[in-house]
Design a protein around this motif. Structure first.
Motif, short mmCIF file in Angstrom:
data_model
loop_
_atom_site.label_atom_id
_atom_site.label_comp_id
_atom_site.label_asym_id
_atom_site.label_seq_id
_atom_site.Cartn_x
_atom_site.Cartn_y
_atom_site.Cartn_z
N LEU A 1 30.40 -37.31 20.16
CA LEU A 1 30.79 -37.86 21.46
C LEU A 1 30.74 -36.81 22.55
N THR A 2 31.32 -35.66 22.28
CA THR A 2 31.38 -34.60 23.28
C THR A 2 29.99 -34.11 23.65
N THR A 3 29.13 -33.94 22.65
CA THR A 3 27.76 -33.48 22.92
C THR A 3 27.03 -34.48 23.82
N CYS A 4 27.08 -35.75 23.46
CA CYS A 4 26.39 -36.77 24.26
C CYS A 4 26.95 -36.84 25.67
N TRP A 5 28.26 -36.79 25.78
CA TRP A 5 28.91 -36.89 27.10
C TRP A 5 28.52 -35.73 28.00
N LEU A 6 28.49 -34.52 27.45
CA LEU A 6 28.10 -33.35 28.23
C LEU A 6 26.67 -33.49 28.76
N LEU A 7 25.77 -33.98 27.91
CA LEU A 7 24.36 -34.07 28.28
C LEU A 7 24.08 -35.26 29.19
N GLU A 8 24.74 -36.38 28.94
CA GLU A 8 24.42 -37.61 29.67
C GLU A 8 25.26 -37.82 30.92
N LYS A 9 26.50 -37.36 30.91
CA LYS A 9 27.40 -37.68 32.02
C LYS A 9 27.84 -36.45 32.83
N VAL A 10 28.02 -35.33 32.16
CA VAL A 10 28.48 -34.13 32.86
C VAL A 10 27.30 -33.42 33.53
N GLY A 11 26.11 -33.58 32.97
CA GLY A 11 24.94 -32.97 33.58
C GLY A 11 24.57 -31.62 33.02
N VAL A 12 25.10 -31.27 31.85
CA VAL A 12 24.72 -30.02 31.19
C VAL A 12 23.26 -30.13 30.75
N GLU A 13 22.48 -29.11 31.04
CA GLU A 13 21.05 -29.16 30.74
C GLU A 13 20.77 -28.98 29.25
N GLN A 14 21.53 -28.09 28.62
CA GLN A 14 21.27 -27.79 27.21
C GLN A 14 22.56 -27.34 26.55
N VAL A 15 22.76 -27.73 25.30
CA VAL A 15 23.90 -27.26 24.52
C VAL A 15 23.40 -26.65 23.22
N THR A 16 24.17 -25.69 22.71
CA THR A 16 23.91 -25.11 21.40
C THR A 16 25.03 -25.55 20.47
N LEU A 17 24.68 -25.91 19.25
CA LEU A 17 25.66 -26.39 18.28
C LEU A 17 25.73 -25.44 17.08
N LEU A 18 26.93 -25.28 16.57
CA LEU A 18 27.15 -24.53 15.33
C LEU A 18 28.21 -25.26 14.52
#
Length: 202
Positions: free
Chosen positions: A129-146
């Protein structure tokens, strides 16, 4: 204080609680990210070399989940809009809207049903949920996951990196479907891998 959308600039890493997050010494790399987001009952003490110490956001679904051995950072993401968390009155709280939660839940459930699994209600995980929200609604261009193991038990039977006990896959989540949906973001979702670091050191 409650806000709808956080201001996030620079590089962003989300540290999941899967056992793979602590397999390599990536602490220095993690702490170089501008924003470091950790989840639910994350633990740092004893894992500094593996996971660093930096925390700029804490994301949680509520239900009494709190970080271990530390207070929540100033900025809090509630992955369910109606979650109730004690002692965060003076924090900047960002709530993922309930309708967004339900939208993602329906997408996952429809895919799960198409695979013939109908007996258990499926919920989106906090990390998904957090990953999708950051990318789709917050406008973050790219995230890295671990540490986003998507509940796979191929490498370890652990559920969280700080617990040594064996666990089965949670019935309320479908990690394979979440992994598939995250892959649709393409290069906007990257995975930090200690294996790459080991190859360079050979």
């Amino acid at each position: 204080m409650s806000n709808s959308i956080p201001e996030i600039h620079g590089s962003v890493i989300l540290i999941g609680n899967g056992p793979s997050s602590a397999m390599f010494e990536l602490g220095d790399q993690i702490d170089q990210f501008d924003e470091v987001i950790r989840f639910n009952r994350f633990k740092i003490n004893g894992f500094e070399k593996n996971l660093g110490t930096k925390v700029t956001f804490w994301a949680t679904f509520g239900r009494g989940e709190r970080p271990q051995e530390t207070d929540p950072p100033k900025k809090v993401i509630l992955t369910h809009e109606n979650a109730r968390i004690k002692d965060i009155e003076n924090h900047d709280v960002f709530r993922i809207p309930y309708h967004y939660h339900q939208e993602k839940r329906k997408i996952i459930q429809d895919i799960v049903k198409s695979k013939g699994r109908n007996e258990v209600p499926i919920l989106p995980s906090s990390g998904f949920l957090t990953t999708c929200w950051l990318l789709e609604k917050v406008g973050v261009e790219q995230v890295t996951l671990l540490g986003f193991d998507h509940f796979s038990k191929e490498q370890s039977s652990q559920h969280h990196y700080w617990l040594k006990q064996s666990f089965g896959k949670p019935q309320e989540h479908d990690g394979e479907v979440e992994h598939l949906l995250l892959s649709e973001f393409g290069s906007r979702v990257m995975y930090l891998s200690g294996e790459d670091k080991n190859e360079k050191q050979k």
